[in-house]
Design a protein around this motif. Sequence first.
Motif, mmCIF file in Angstrom:
data_model
loop_
_atom_site.group_PDB
_atom_site.id
_atom_site.type_symbol
_atom_site.label_atom_id
_atom_site.label_comp_id
_atom_site.label_asym_id
_atom_site.label_seq_id
_atom_site.Cartn_x
_atom_site.Cartn_y
_atom_site.Cartn_z
ATOM 1 N N ALA A 1 0.376 -1.044 -0.205
ATOM 2 C CA ALA A 1 0.200 0.077 0.055
ATOM 3 C C ALA A 1 0.986 1.317 0.094
ATOM 4 C CB ALA A 1 -0.925 -0.229 1.130
ATOM 5 N N SER A 2 2.165 1.214 0.440
ATOM 6 C CA SER A 2 3.159 2.497 0.872
ATOM 7 C C SER A 2 3.537 3.032 -0.295
ATOM 8 C CB SER A 2 4.182 2.067 1.809
ATOM 9 O OG SER A 2 4.617 1.458 1.959
ATOM 10 N N GLY A 3 3.687 1.730 -1.380
ATOM 11 C CA GLY A 3 4.847 1.661 -3.269
ATOM 12 C C GLY A 3 5.642 0.968 -3.133
ATOM 13 N N LEU A 4 6.107 0.307 -2.519
ATOM 14 C CA LEU A 4 7.361 -0.535 -2.519
ATOM 15 C C LEU A 4 6.831 -2.357 -3.175
ATOM 16 C CD1 LEU A 4 10.552 -1.506 -0.968
ATOM 17 C CD2 LEU A 4 8.576 -3.725 0.093
ATOM 18 N N TYR A 5 7.799 -2.317 -4.200
ATOM 19 C CA TYR A 5 7.423 -3.802 -5.059
ATOM 20 C C TYR A 5 8.623 -4.303 -4.463
ATOM 21 C CZ TYR A 5 5.152 -0.398 -8.427
ATOM 22 O OH TYR A 5 4.636 0.187 -8.947
ATOM 23 N N GLY A 6 7.707 -6.364 -4.160
ATOM 24 C CA GLY A 6 9.552 -6.904 -3.888
ATOM 25 C C GLY A 6 8.277 -8.305 -4.018
ATOM 26 N N ASP B 1 7.158 -11.941 4.033
ATOM 27 C CA ASP B 1 8.377 -11.768 3.631
ATOM 28 C C ASP B 1 8.393 -11.545 1.883
ATOM 29 O OD1 ASP B 1 8.457 -12.205 5.972
ATOM 30 O OD2 ASP B 1 9.798 -13.988 5.837
ATOM 31 N N LEU B 2 8.731 -10.064 1.570
ATOM 32 C CA LEU B 2 9.497 -9.315 0.902
ATOM 33 C C LEU B 2 10.943 -9.465 0.499
ATOM 34 C CD1 LEU B 2 6.135 -7.042 0.275
ATOM 35 C CD2 LEU B 2 6.669 -9.173 -0.828
ATOM 36 N N GLU B 3 11.249 -9.237 -0.968
ATOM 37 C CA GLU B 3 12.277 -9.228 -1.556
ATOM 38 C C GLU B 3 12.737 -8.443 -2.663
ATOM 39 O OE1 GLU B 3 16.521 -12.068 -1.645
ATOM 40 O OE2 GLU B 3 14.632 -12.541 -3.551
ATOM 41 N N PRO B 4 12.668 -7.013 -2.069
ATOM 42 C CA PRO B 4 13.238 -6.197 -2.682
ATOM 43 C C PRO B 4 13.442 -5.846 -3.886
ATOM 44 C CG PRO B 4 12.699 -5.233 -0.354
ATOM 45 C CD PRO B 4 13.055 -6.626 -0.946
ATOM 46 N N SER B 5 14.616 -6.745 -3.496
ATOM 47 C CA SER B 5 16.047 -6.567 -3.869
ATOM 48 C C SER B 5 16.737 -7.721 -4.037
ATOM 49 C CB SER B 5 17.144 -5.126 -4.363
ATOM 50 O OG SER B 5 17.880 -5.334 -2.713
ATOM 51 N N PRO B 6 17.548 -8.770 -4.606
ATOM 52 C CA PRO B 6 18.108 -9.211 -4.086
ATOM 53 C C PRO B 6 19.246 -9.659 -3.143
ATOM 54 C CG PRO B 6 18.466 -9.240 -6.363
ATOM 55 C CD PRO B 6 17.904 -8.721 -6.117
ATOM 56 N N GLY B 7 18.719 -10.350 -2.162
ATOM 57 C CA GLY B 7 19.349 -10.534 -0.465
ATOM 58 C C GLY B 7 18.936 -9.862 0.590
ATOM 59 N N VAL B 8 18.270 -8.684 -0.058
ATOM 60 C CA VAL B 8 17.055 -8.202 0.926
ATOM 61 C C VAL B 8 15.903 -8.462 1.132
ATOM 62 C CG1 VAL B 8 16.466 -5.880 1.240
ATOM 63 C CG2 VAL B 8 18.448 -6.032 0.431
ATOM 64 N N ARG B 9 15.435 -9.021 2.627
ATOM 65 C CA ARG B 9 14.275 -9.326 2.892
ATOM 66 C C ARG B 9 13.477 -8.771 4.163
ATOM 67 N NH1 ARG B 9 14.129 -15.902 3.732
ATOM 68 N NH2 ARG B 9 11.926 -15.665 4.490
ATOM 69 N N THR C 1 10.124 -7.997 5.673
ATOM 70 C CA THR C 1 8.578 -8.586 7.024
ATOM 71 C C THR C 1 7.750 -7.166 6.482
ATOM 72 O OG1 THR C 1 9.958 -10.170 7.889
ATOM 73 C CG2 THR C 1 7.308 -9.820 8.810
ATOM 74 N N TRP C 2 6.330 -7.891 6.437
ATOM 75 C CA TRP C 2 5.479 -6.648 6.504
ATOM 76 C C TRP C 2 3.964 -8.508 6.947
ATOM 77 C CZ3 TRP C 2 4.708 -1.799 3.885
ATOM 78 C CH2 TRP C 2 6.509 -1.422 2.878
ATOM 79 N N ALA C 3 3.320 -6.970 7.283
ATOM 80 C CA ALA C 3 2.544 -7.156 7.426
ATOM 81 C C ALA C 3 1.324 -8.065 6.403
ATOM 82 C CB ALA C 3 1.099 -6.504 8.040
ATOM 83 N N ARG C 4 0.414 -8.579 6.578
ATOM 84 C CA ARG C 4 0.263 -9.508 5.490
ATOM 85 C C ARG C 4 -0.806 -8.388 4.142
ATOM 86 N NH1 ARG C 4 -1.497 -15.726 5.183
ATOM 87 N NH2 ARG C 4 -1.963 -15.745 2.789
#
Length: 117
Positions: free
Chosen positions: A43-48, A59-67, A69-72
């Motif tokens: 909702a805040s605009g983060l793609y992952g 758990d989202l990975e916006p770029s390789p190696g970066v993980r 955790t977001w509320a569903r």
Amino acid sequence: MDALILLLPIALLLFLILRGRKQQRSVSDLQASLAVGQRVMTASGLYGTVVDVTDTTVDLEPSPGVRLTWARAAVARVVDEPSTTSPTEPEALPPVSGGTAPGAAGTADEAPERHDR
């Protein structure tokens, strides 16, 4: 005629409530059907890319190696992957001669004359 004036706002209100519930239900269904490997936007605009899903978090990975955790409930939509048949990258612009940015003066002799003094 008076009944029509009363029924029109009630019908409009009912329509708006039902439309809101339908949208809420579709977002809820989307969040319930999240799967590993999907590309999503919060909702805040983060793609992952979804790498792990629990009952309440994702758990989202916006770029390789970066993980992260977001509320569903923060997942707003699933993003379509770009097709491999998309147009090629744009051509590079030719180099600018002179080595300076447009409008910038290279030396004191090339500086524009100032009339505000």
